[in-house]
Design an enzyme around this catalytic site. Sequence first.
Site, PDB file in Angstrom:
ATOM      1  N   SER A 144      11.576  68.717  46.162  1.00  0.00           N
ATOM      2  CA  SER A 144      11.795  68.840  47.556  1.00  0.00           C
ATOM      3  C   SER A 144      11.892  69.981  48.045  1.00  0.00           C
ATOM      4  O   SER A 144      12.204  70.737  47.229  1.00  0.00           O
ATOM      5  CB  SER A 144      12.734  68.324  48.625  1.00  0.00           C
ATOM      6  OG  SER A 144      13.226  68.578  49.762  1.00  0.00           O
ATOM      7  N   TYR A 157      21.351  65.372  49.645  1.00  0.00           N
ATOM      8  CA  TYR A 157      20.185  65.530  49.951  1.00  0.00           C
ATOM      9  C   TYR A 157      19.901  66.622  48.841  1.00  0.00           C
ATOM     10  O   TYR A 157      19.357  66.845  48.353  1.00  0.00           O
ATOM     11  CB  TYR A 157      18.862  64.426  50.443  1.00  0.00           C
ATOM     12  CG  TYR A 157      17.926  64.548  50.216  1.00  0.00           C
ATOM     13  CD1 TYR A 157      17.434  63.544  49.782  1.00  0.00           C
ATOM     14  CD2 TYR A 157      16.918  65.654  50.408  1.00  0.00           C
ATOM     15  CE1 TYR A 157      15.607  63.336  50.053  1.00  0.00           C
ATOM     16  CE2 TYR A 157      15.386  65.512  50.220  1.00  0.00           C
ATOM     17  CZ  TYR A 157      15.087  64.557  49.787  1.00  0.00           C
ATOM     18  OH  TYR A 157      13.433  63.997  49.530  1.00  0.00           O
TER      19      TYR A 157
HETATM   20  P1  NAD Z   1       9.663  55.631  49.282  1.00  0.00           P
HETATM   21  O1  NAD Z   1      10.906  54.786  50.875  1.00  0.00           O
HETATM   22  O2  NAD Z   1       8.567  55.274  50.988  1.00  0.00           O
HETATM   23  O3  NAD Z   1       9.873  55.182  48.309  1.00  0.00           O
HETATM   24  C1  NAD Z   1      11.371  55.173  47.669  1.00  0.00           C
HETATM   25  C2  NAD Z   1      11.043  54.483  46.015  1.00  0.00           C
HETATM   26  O4  NAD Z   1      11.935  54.150  45.756  1.00  0.00           O
HETATM   27  C3  NAD Z   1      10.560  52.991  46.960  1.00  0.00           C
HETATM   28  O5  NAD Z   1       9.620  51.786  46.465  1.00  0.00           O
HETATM   29  C4  NAD Z   1      12.456  52.067  46.423  1.00  0.00           C
HETATM   30  O6  NAD Z   1      12.310  50.824  46.216  1.00  0.00           O
HETATM   31  C5  NAD Z   1      12.942  52.955  45.216  1.00  0.00           C
HETATM   32  N1  NAD Z   1      14.068  53.685  44.967  1.00  0.00           N
HETATM   33  C6  NAD Z   1      14.981  53.490  45.599  1.00  0.00           C
HETATM   34  N2  NAD Z   1      16.081  53.108  44.971  1.00  0.00           N
HETATM   35  C7  NAD Z   1      16.299  52.803  43.765  1.00  0.00           C
HETATM   36  C8  NAD Z   1      16.556  52.897  42.099  1.00  0.00           C
HETATM   37  N3  NAD Z   1      17.724  52.600  42.542  1.00  0.00           N
HETATM   38  N4  NAD Z   1      15.724  52.775  41.179  1.00  0.00           N
HETATM   39  C9  NAD Z   1      14.895  52.494  41.456  1.00  0.00           C
HETATM   40  N5  NAD Z   1      13.543  52.359  42.363  1.00  0.00           N
HETATM   41  C10 NAD Z   1      14.429  53.167  43.343  1.00  0.00           C
HETATM   42  O7  NAD Z   1      10.556  57.340  49.845  1.00  0.00           O
HETATM   43  P2  NAD Z   1       9.129  57.829  49.258  1.00  0.00           P
HETATM   44  O8  NAD Z   1       8.530  59.151  50.506  1.00  0.00           O
HETATM   45  O9  NAD Z   1       7.997  57.948  48.166  1.00  0.00           O
HETATM   46  O10 NAD Z   1       9.852  59.579  48.505  1.00  0.00           O
HETATM   47  C11 NAD Z   1       9.598  59.440  46.955  1.00  0.00           C
HETATM   48  C12 NAD Z   1      10.371  60.528  46.214  1.00  0.00           C
HETATM   49  O11 NAD Z   1      10.244  61.995  47.315  1.00  0.00           O
HETATM   50  C13 NAD Z   1      12.282  60.839  46.603  1.00  0.00           C
HETATM   51  O12 NAD Z   1      12.608  61.402  45.696  1.00  0.00           O
HETATM   52  C14 NAD Z   1      12.486  61.459  48.067  1.00  0.00           C
HETATM   53  O13 NAD Z   1      13.289  62.186  47.766  1.00  0.00           O
HETATM   54  C15 NAD Z   1      11.110  62.745  47.573  1.00  0.00           C
HETATM   55  N6  NAD Z   1      10.315  63.200  48.872  1.00  0.00           N
HETATM   56  C16 NAD Z   1      10.244  62.208  49.662  1.00  0.00           C
HETATM   57  C17 NAD Z   1       9.440  63.564  51.382  1.00  0.00           C
HETATM   58  C18 NAD Z   1       8.925  63.186  52.354  1.00  0.00           C
HETATM   59  O14 NAD Z   1       8.831  63.667  53.221  1.00  0.00           O
HETATM   60  N7  NAD Z   1       8.939  61.826  52.449  1.00  0.00           N
HETATM   61  C19 NAD Z   1       9.827  64.853  50.462  1.00  0.00           C
HETATM   62  C20 NAD Z   1       9.773  65.688  49.664  1.00  0.00           C
HETATM   63  C21 NAD Z   1      10.344  64.743  48.480  1.00  0.00           C
END
Ligand code: NAD
Length: 262
Positions: A144, A157
């Site tokens: 991130s 985080y």
């Molecule tokens: P999201 O909530 O849409 O998706 C996350 C997915 O992870 C879900 O399908 C959930 O069921 C799954 N998950 C959660 N805990 C789990 C576990 N213990 N085992 C297996 N699966 C699990 O979130 P997103 O925004 O798509 O985030 C995905 C990644 O991107 C994360 O690592 C997040 O930190 C990172 N990220 C997101 C953003 C943002 O702005 N959305 C920015 C930077 C980084």
Amino acid sequence: MSLDLKDKTCIITGSASGIGKAIAKRYVAGGAKVAIADLKLEDAQSTADELNAQGPGSAMAVKMDVTDEDQVNAGVKAVAEKWGTIDVLVSNAGIQIVHPVEDFPFKDWKKLLSIHLDGGFLTSKAVIPYMKKQGAGSIIFMGSVHSKEASALKSAYVTAKHGLLGLARVISKEGGKYGVRSNVICPGFVKTPLVEKQIPEQAKDLGISEEEVVNDVMLGGTVDTEFTTVEDVAEVAYIFAAFPTNALTGQSLVVSHGWYMN
Ligand code: NAD
């Protein structure tokens, strides 16, 4: 040099939703075979069905809690048995929990660190033997901007996302002579369920409106007040997965509309 993922076997954790799902879609569009590994099996199955209908690649659903070593090992084994090997891992599963440090419940701190860090470690540990054996592989961690920057309320985080840079760099050093590469993608704010949930929570914690959370806290540092999209991140994930040599390893790439520049 061509960036080709056709017939490559990929595991993407947390890919039933959000960024992981968009990466899976991009890989399948490029002809890859993709395991949708998620805590939520039903959602993983419906994503896999959607992607199989899309083609030209294919998808399978795998139930996997990335914090559970037995489930990780069983899931990776099931994919290798079905498709013969593992070429790409995207360690993407993640959650967000926001509180000031002094109010942060210890159990939530441990839960968040476990999903991001134990998850990255356990999935890497399980796939590396397959990659070493075939002399090639690409491991991608979902970092991130918070791998490089800090924001109030996000101690767990920010700590976890900084930690993933270290894990990726060690894997790239250990993997070098086996063709196993490791890189980190560092997105800015992307409108997924993870971020939608934070908007009212941060408004409450910071005592400001939801509009101010979006325009000032989340996007205030960007060059154009725009969210990064899941497709933007998926395209970078495609490049890291398909890039064929060790020239691109041990790196972290920020995709954030200029929020963080390095
Ligand atoms: P999201 O909530 O849409 O998706 C996350 C997915 O992870 C879900 O399908 C959930 O069921 C799954 N998950 C959660 N805990 C789990 C576990 N213990 N085992 C297996 N699966 C699990 O979130 P997103 O925004 O798509 O985030 C995905 C990644 O991107 C994360 O690592 C997040 O930190 C990172 N990220 C997101 C953003 C943002 O702005 N959305 C920015 C930077 C980084």
